[in-house]
Design an enzyme around this catalytic site. Structure first.
Site, short mmCIF file in Angstrom:
data_model
loop_
_atom_site.label_atom_id
_atom_site.label_comp_id
_atom_site.label_asym_id
_atom_site.label_seq_id
_atom_site.Cartn_x
_atom_site.Cartn_y
_atom_site.Cartn_z
N THR A 12 -7.22 -8.76 39.59
CA THR A 12 -6.47 -10.31 40.24
C THR A 12 -5.62 -11.77 39.37
O THR A 12 -4.72 -11.23 39.76
CB THR A 12 -6.94 -10.52 41.23
OG1 THR A 12 -7.44 -8.74 42.15
CG2 THR A 12 -6.01 -10.85 42.65
N ASP A 56 -7.27 -3.07 34.78
CA ASP A 56 -7.97 -2.43 36.55
C ASP A 56 -9.23 -2.75 36.39
O ASP A 56 -9.79 -1.75 35.75
CB ASP A 56 -6.74 -1.47 37.46
CG ASP A 56 -8.31 -2.06 39.03
OD1 ASP A 56 -9.37 -1.68 39.00
OD2 ASP A 56 -6.68 -2.44 39.60
N SER A 57 -9.62 -3.51 37.05
CA SER A 57 -12.02 -3.12 36.78
C SER A 57 -12.32 -2.17 37.15
O SER A 57 -13.30 -1.76 36.85
CB SER A 57 -12.31 -4.40 37.63
OG SER A 57 -12.26 -4.59 38.51
N SER A 58 -11.71 -1.18 38.10
CA SER A 58 -12.16 -0.22 38.43
C SER A 58 -12.10 1.17 37.88
O SER A 58 -12.17 1.97 37.53
CB SER A 58 -11.26 0.54 39.52
OG SER A 58 -11.09 0.19 40.84
N ASP A 89 -13.82 -6.34 41.26
CA ASP A 89 -15.15 -5.06 41.84
C ASP A 89 -15.83 -4.70 41.32
O ASP A 89 -17.19 -4.63 41.77
CB ASP A 89 -13.88 -4.38 42.34
CG ASP A 89 -12.84 -4.61 43.11
OD1 ASP A 89 -13.13 -5.46 44.25
OD2 ASP A 89 -12.13 -3.75 43.34
N GLN A 274 -32.51 -0.23 48.90
CA GLN A 274 -31.16 -0.66 49.79
C GLN A 274 -30.75 -1.84 49.79
O GLN A 274 -29.58 -2.69 50.23
CB GLN A 274 -31.25 0.39 50.41
CG GLN A 274 -31.25 1.27 50.48
CD GLN A 274 -30.81 3.02 51.54
OE1 GLN A 274 -30.48 2.40 52.84
NE2 GLN A 274 -30.94 4.49 51.54
N CYS A 275 -31.82 -2.87 50.59
CA CYS A 275 -31.75 -4.50 50.62
C CYS A 275 -31.68 -4.98 49.23
O CYS A 275 -31.97 -4.79 48.41
CB CYS A 275 -33.06 -4.21 51.23
SG CYS A 275 -34.13 -3.47 53.07
#
Length: 338
Positions: A12, A56-58, A89, A274-275
């Site tokens: 971006t 793009d970082s994706s 991202d 997951q935390c």
């Protein structure tokens, strides 16, 4: 004069609005320099390596990480440090990967970007870029203040392999939930030296062979045997299992048997929570004791990004499953608290 190489991959920070579609599209680095005239006032000699095409970082993957590492290796003796401009991202993945690839790193590699394009009136891009350059240039008794891979975003410097992107709308897009920040930019730059890695003694070595054949199994209440076995019976070499709390899973016999089947077929299974905060503690509760007995590997307090890239890195070294399992539970680059 301090010499800094900017490696411009995209993101971006280097975007403008397409007047026809309204979508953000990349432009070249020369336009960034035009939008940040302050760069000319810095007493640094700045070199630039722009990716072509801008990414793009994706679209980042291990081959791109290897290219960034190759550039740093080839220019290592010519510059005091490096700023990598990158989309936010997947920035934490790239920072984590580079931290493992660049063994014995003795110079700062700071990734940064922005939430708004550099041409916008309220952009965060200028501050992020300028301060990242200042951090790279900072030395103590002639040596780099921060000899490691970091992310700088919104006045804070994070260890790269401890970072996560937690918000897509705020300027403070990143957090380091299980490790203290390395520096903070206020009126002055404040470095928290107790948390910064020591300078290494060896020569920089770059390991760019990654094995990305990894599956991800995220636990949720009601998960079915079909969903689990789609991962455990797949052709992956290792599985990152995102569990509840401090490493807990269902104790249903079919689930344990599915994991055992995967282990018996030579797959490595890493247990991370997951935390966002806290650590896996296998055996603390009955719901993780069996996992510990089976030989499931603890990811301790590693982020998902660090776990995945560390696995790719270790599997790319051609080690045995036992060797990889042992190293996954060791602190290699400050990525975990064992």
């Amino acid at each position: 004069m301090t010499k800094i190489l900017i490696i411009y991959t995209g993101g971006t920070i280097g975007m403008v609005n397409n007047p026809l579609t309204g979508a953000l599209i990349p432009f070249d680095f020369a336009q960034i320099q035009q939008n940040v005239p302050e760069l000319a006032r810095l007493n640094y000699q700045i070199g630039v390596h722009s990716f072509d095409p801008i990414m793009d970082s994706s679209n980042m993957d291990p081959s791109v990480w290897a290219e960034i590492a190759r550039i740093i290796k080839s220019e290592y003796e010519s510059y005091d440090g490096f700023v990598v401009l990158h989309g936010s991202d997947t920035m934490a993945f790239t920072a984590s990967a580079l931290s493992f690839m660049l063994e014995n790193l003795d110079k700062p590699v700071v990734l940064t970007g922005s939430q708004l394009p550099i041409g916008e009136i309220r952009t965060d891009a200028k501050e992020n870029l300028i301060t990242a350059l200042e951090i790279v240039a900072t030395k103590d008794d002639g040596v780099a203040m921060v000899p490691e891979v970091c992310i700088y975003f919104d006045y804070q410097l994070f260890r790269g392999n401890r970072s996560i992107k937690y918000n897509s709308e705020k300027f403070e897009a990143f957090q380091s939930p299980n490790y203290h920040i390395l520096a903070e930019a206020g009126v002055n730059l404040s470095f928290y030296t107790n948390y910064i890695l020591p300078h290494p003694k060896g020569k920089l070595e770059v390991q760019s062979n990654f094995n990305a054949n990894i599956g991800v199994l995220k636990m949720y209440p009601g998960i079915t045997a079909q969903a689990v076995q789609a991962v455990t019976r797949s052709g992956v070499d290792a599985i990152v299992m995102e569990t509840f709390g401090s490493g807990n899973t269902t104790t249903a016999s079919w689930f344990i048997e599915s994991l055992q089947e995967a282990l018996d077929h030579g797959k490595l299974i890493i247990d991370i929570s997951q935390c966002q905060g806290g650590s896996v503690e296998l055996g603390k509760y009955e719901t993780s004791k069996k996992l510990q007995q089976m030989g499931i590997v603890s990811g301790y307090d590693m982020t998902f990004e660090a776990t995945v890239t560390k696995l790719m890195y270790l599997m790319g070294k051609g080690l045995t499953t036992t060797e990889i399992a042992g190293l996954m539970e060791q602190n290699l680059r400050g990525e975990l608290t064992a």
